[in-house]
Design a protein around this motif. Structure first.
Motif, PDB file in Angstrom:
ATOM      1  N   ARG A   1       5.963   2.615   0.209  1.00 22.81           N
ATOM      2  CA  ARG A   1       4.985   1.527   0.189  1.00 22.81           C
ATOM      3  C   ARG A   1       5.235   0.649   1.412  1.00 22.81           C
ATOM      4  O   ARG A   1       6.374   0.394   1.783  1.00 22.81           O
TER       5      ARG A   1
ATOM      6  N   PHE B   1       0.852  -1.189   0.000  1.00 19.98           N
ATOM      7  CA  PHE B   1       0.000   0.000   0.000  1.00 19.98           C
ATOM      8  C   PHE B   1       0.884   1.234   0.000  1.00 19.98           C
ATOM      9  O   PHE B   1       1.820   1.335   0.792  1.00 19.98           O
TER      10      PHE B   1
ATOM     11  N   LYS C   1      -6.840  -3.373   6.757  1.00 20.20           N
ATOM     12  CA  LYS C   1      -6.859  -3.581   5.310  1.00 20.20           C
ATOM     13  C   LYS C   1      -5.793  -4.585   4.890  1.00 20.20           C
ATOM     14  O   LYS C   1      -6.032  -5.445   4.033  1.00 20.20           O
TER      15      LYS C   1
ATOM     16  N   MET D   1      -3.632   0.792   9.163  1.00 20.86           N
ATOM     17  CA  MET D   1      -3.651   0.053   7.899  1.00 20.86           C
ATOM     18  C   MET D   1      -3.680  -1.462   8.112  1.00 20.86           C
ATOM     19  O   MET D   1      -3.928  -2.219   7.181  1.00 20.86           O
TER      20      MET D   1
ATOM     21  N   ARG E   1       3.699  -2.934   3.724  1.00 22.78           N
ATOM     22  CA  ARG E   1       2.875  -4.145   3.732  1.00 22.78           C
ATOM     23  C   ARG E   1       2.967  -4.779   5.104  1.00 22.78           C
ATOM     24  O   ARG E   1       3.888  -4.509   5.876  1.00 22.78           O
TER      25      ARG E   1
END
Length: 158
Positions: free
Chosen positions: A110, A29, A77, A74, A112
């Protein structure tokens, strides 16, 4: 410990014991300035390190960084992309035993989630409390953004 990308696939809650030690990775993300600014608006945390590009460029990180709580938020998600499960009617955030913010997430990075299933204990009929060891990785960095012990309560169908 077993580790591979997306090892944990659609599994029934009853099968969680057999998956202890398994590692699953979420999708990546992007944490761009728009996401950081939106989080600042919702939380009313407008510290310059997060929202003032010019001032933050002169600060300790050379630019804006994500709020630690943005990276933490986050996880829901990330879990949805890494931990598909069946056999639960509801999945509830039960809390954390430990959270550590270890490295800043620069705007444009980014991230994760790396989820390791640590424990799965039946609590009552239809309830399983699951413990995940979680790290939020920053692409291209060796140090994770955060490390946490996340507790999730699975309520079984029926």
């Amino acid at each position: 410990m077993k580790a591979s990308s997306n090892t944990v696939t659609a599994a029934d809650v009853a099968d969680l014991q057999s998956l202890i030690g398994e590692v699953s990775l979420s999708s990546w993300f992007t944490i761009d300035q728009h996401r950081i600014d939106s989080f600042a608006e919702v939380t009313e945390d407008h510290q310059f390190l997060h929202v003032d590009v010019e001032a933050a460029a002169k600060g300790p990180f050379g630019g804006t960084i994500a709020h630690g709580f943005l990276s933490l938020s986050m996880l829901s998600k990330m879990a949805a992309t890494a931990l598909p499960l069946s056999g639960a009617s509801s999945v509830l955030n039960y809390g954390f035993d430990r959270i550590r913010f270890l490295a800043p997430v620069p705007s444009g990075s980014r991230i994760r989630g790396r989820f390791t299933l640590a424990k799965a204990n039946r609590r009552a009929e239809g309830q399983t409390l699951v413990h995940y060891q979680v790290e939020v990785e920053i692409e291209g960095e060796t140090k994770p953004a955060l490390s946490a012990e996340w507790l999730v309560l699975f309520l079984s169908k029926g």
